[in-house]
Design a protein around this motif. Structure first.
Motif, PDB file in Angstrom:
ATOM      1  N   ARG A   4      41.022  51.797  33.263  1.00 13.72           N
ATOM      2  CA  ARG A   4      42.135  51.386  34.134  1.00 13.72           C
ATOM      3  C   ARG A   4      42.308  49.883  34.059  1.00 13.72           C
ATOM      4  O   ARG A   4      41.376  49.141  33.746  1.00 13.72           O
ATOM      5  CB  ARG A   4      41.893  51.896  35.554  1.00 13.72           C
ATOM      6  N   CYS A   6      44.101  48.261  36.603  1.00 13.68           N
ATOM      7  CA  CYS A   6      44.695  47.870  37.890  1.00 13.68           C
ATOM      8  C   CYS A   6      44.245  46.486  38.335  1.00 13.68           C
ATOM      9  O   CYS A   6      45.071  45.653  38.719  1.00 13.68           O
ATOM     10  CB  CYS A   6      44.379  48.912  38.954  1.00 13.68           C
ATOM     11  N   THR A   7      42.961  46.197  38.277  1.00 12.32           N
ATOM     12  CA  THR A   7      42.487  44.897  38.749  1.00 12.32           C
ATOM     13  C   THR A   7      43.082  43.771  37.926  1.00 12.32           C
ATOM     14  O   THR A   7      43.552  42.767  38.459  1.00 12.32           O
ATOM     15  CB  THR A   7      40.950  44.836  38.668  1.00 12.32           C
ATOM     16  N   LYS A  11      45.976  42.198  40.127  1.00 12.58           N
ATOM     17  CA  LYS A  11      45.310  41.153  40.903  1.00 12.58           C
ATOM     18  C   LYS A  11      45.097  39.887  40.076  1.00 12.58           C
ATOM     19  O   LYS A  11      45.631  38.840  40.379  1.00 12.58           O
ATOM     20  CB  LYS A  11      43.969  41.664  41.424  1.00 12.58           C
ATOM     21  N   SER A  91      41.598  47.687  49.762  1.00 13.18           N
ATOM     22  CA  SER A  91      41.818  48.432  48.526  1.00 13.18           C
ATOM     23  C   SER A  91      43.301  48.747  48.423  1.00 13.18           C
ATOM     24  O   SER A  91      44.030  48.670  49.405  1.00 13.18           O
ATOM     25  CB  SER A  91      41.013  49.736  48.494  1.00 13.18           C
ATOM     26  N   CYS A  92      43.734  49.092  47.221  1.00 13.56           N
ATOM     27  CA  CYS A  92      45.139  49.437  47.031  1.00 13.56           C
ATOM     28  C   CYS A  92      45.414  50.801  47.660  1.00 13.56           C
ATOM     29  O   CYS A  92      44.513  51.624  47.806  1.00 13.56           O
ATOM     30  CB  CYS A  92      45.472  49.508  45.548  1.00 13.56           C
ATOM     31  N   CYS A  95      44.484  53.964  45.334  1.00 15.58           N
ATOM     32  CA  CYS A  95      43.247  53.715  44.577  1.00 15.58           C
ATOM     33  C   CYS A  95      42.554  55.027  44.203  1.00 15.58           C
ATOM     34  O   CYS A  95      42.299  55.865  45.076  1.00 15.58           O
ATOM     35  CB  CYS A  95      42.295  52.854  45.403  1.00 15.58           C
ATOM     36  N   PHE A  97      39.606  55.490  43.679  1.00 15.74           N
ATOM     37  CA  PHE A  97      38.257  55.548  44.253  1.00 15.74           C
ATOM     38  C   PHE A  97      38.271  55.949  45.728  1.00 15.74           C
ATOM     39  O   PHE A  97      37.229  55.966  46.369  1.00 15.74           O
ATOM     40  CB  PHE A  97      37.556  54.192  44.096  1.00 15.74           C
ATOM     41  N   CYS A 187      37.430  46.131  47.242  1.00 15.01           N
ATOM     42  CA  CYS A 187      37.905  45.622  45.959  1.00 15.01           C
ATOM     43  C   CYS A 187      38.247  44.147  46.100  1.00 15.01           C
ATOM     44  O   CYS A 187      38.927  43.757  47.030  1.00 15.01           O
ATOM     45  CB  CYS A 187      39.148  46.404  45.539  1.00 15.01           C
ATOM     46  N   CYS A 192      35.712  44.381  41.420  1.00 13.82           N
ATOM     47  CA  CYS A 192      36.545  45.525  41.758  1.00 13.82           C
ATOM     48  C   CYS A 192      35.702  46.732  42.162  1.00 13.82           C
ATOM     49  O   CYS A 192      34.535  46.822  41.838  1.00 13.82           O
ATOM     50  CB  CYS A 192      37.374  45.879  40.540  1.00 13.82           C
TER      51      CYS A 192
HETATM   52  S1  SF4 Z   1      41.456  48.910  44.966  1.00 18.60           S
HETATM   53 FE1  SF4 Z   1      41.350  50.539  43.459  1.00 18.60          FE
HETATM   54  S2  SF4 Z   1      43.398  50.627  42.546  1.00 18.60           S
HETATM   55 FE2  SF4 Z   1      43.199  48.657  43.576  1.00 18.60          FE
HETATM   56  S3  SF4 Z   1      42.528  47.224  42.011  1.00 18.60           S
HETATM   57 FE3  SF4 Z   1      40.682  48.008  43.054  1.00 18.60          FE
HETATM   58  S4  SF4 Z   1      40.013  49.783  41.855  1.00 18.60           S
HETATM   59 FE4  SF4 Z   1      42.134  49.308  41.265  1.00 18.60          FE
END
Ligand code: SF4
Length: 207
Positions: A4, A6-7, A11, A91-92, A95, A97, A187, A192
Motif C-alpha cells: 500500500r 497510503c502513508t 501523508k 488513523s484514516c 484504513c 487496519f 498512524c 505508520c
Molecule cells: S491510517 Fe491506515 S490508511 Fe491511513 S495512512 Fe495509516 S495505514 Fe494507511
C-alpha cells in the motif's frame, strides 16, 4: 495485506510539499544546506520504538511527548481534562487496519462517512488504476475488511467461523483483540500502522 502507498501518498508527499512551500523552496528547487523545519510528531513513551528521523534534511523530527515523558495514558488524561474524553488514535477513515469496532463506530455514528468508506472499498476492488494501466495488475481482489467481503456486507458485528479458525493459526496470526480493535498502533507519517518500508521521495532529497 497487499502493498500500500497510503502513508507515502496521503501523508508524506503532501507534508513535504507543504514544508518546501513554507520554506520557500518548492520542488524541484534545491533546499539549501542548514535550512530546515522542526516537525513535531506525537509519539508517546509507550511507542518509543516508532520515533524516527525524517528522510530529508529539510525536516527534523522532534517528539515532544517523549521529551516530556508522556505515555498514552498521560495524553488521554490531559485530553479528558480539556473535555476531550474518548479521543481515538489517529488513523484514516478507510484504513485497512481497522478492527470491527472501528467499522461499527463509523457505520453507527456517521452515515455519510460510512457511505464514503463503503464506496472506497468498492473502488479498490480491482486494485490501483495506475498500476493496472502500467501492466502490474492486482492478482485477485482488494477489500478493506479482512474477511474479504464488501464492507457493507462484511461481518463487523461478530467473529465468523473462518476468522475463529484463523485465530488458531498460532504466532503471527491476528488475535481476537486485533479483530475487534484493529492494529494497536496509531498512524503517523514516519511510523505508520502496520509499518511500511522506505517511502519514495518524489519531491527530491535535500542536501
Ligand atoms: S491510517 Fe491506515 S490508511 Fe491511513 S495512512 Fe495509516 S495505514 Fe494507511
Amino acid at each position: 495485506m497487499t502493498r500500500r502507498q497510503c502513508t507515502g501518498e496521503y501523508k508524506i508527499k503532501p507534508i513535504k510539499k507543504k514544508v518546501r512551500e513554507l520554506l520557500g523552496y518548492p520542488y524541484p528547487t534545491r533546499v539549501p544546506k542548514g535550512v530546515f523545519v522542526d516537525q513535531w510528531v506525537g509519539i508517546s513513551t509507550d511507542e518509543f520504538h516508532r520515533a524516527k528521523d525524517a528522510d530529508v534534511k529539510y525536516m527534523r523530527n522532534r517528539h515532544p511527548l517523549i521529551d516530556m515523558g508522556w505515555s498514552r495514558i498521560d495524553c488521554v488524561r490531559y485530553l479528558t481534562g480539556l473535555g476531550l474524553a474518548g479521543t481515538p488514535k489517529s488513523s484514516c477513515l478507510g484504513c485497512p487496519f481497522h478492527g470491527n469496532a472501528q467499522w461499527r463506530h463509523i457505520r453507527d455514528t456517521s452515515p455519510s462517512e460510512w457511505a464514503d468508506v463503503v464506496a472506497f472499498d468498492a473502488a479498490i476492488r480491482n486494485g490501483n488504476a495506475r498500476a493496472n494501466a502500467a501492466g502490474q495488475r492486482l492478482l485477485g481482489e482488494a477489500f478493506l475488511h479482512r474477511s474479504r467481503v464488501p464492507l457493507d456486507q462484511a461481518p463487523i458485528d461478530h467473529v465468523t467461523a473462518a476468522e475463529r479458525a484463523a485465530l488458531q493459526q498460532g504466532p503471527g496470526a491476528a488475535d481476537a483483540e486485533e479483530l475487534e480493535q484493529g492494529v494497536a498502533d496509531g498512524c503517523s507519517p514516519w511510523a505508520c500502522r502496520g509499518e511500511v518500508g522506505p517511502v519514495q521521495d518524489d519531491f527530491g532529497l535535500a542536501s
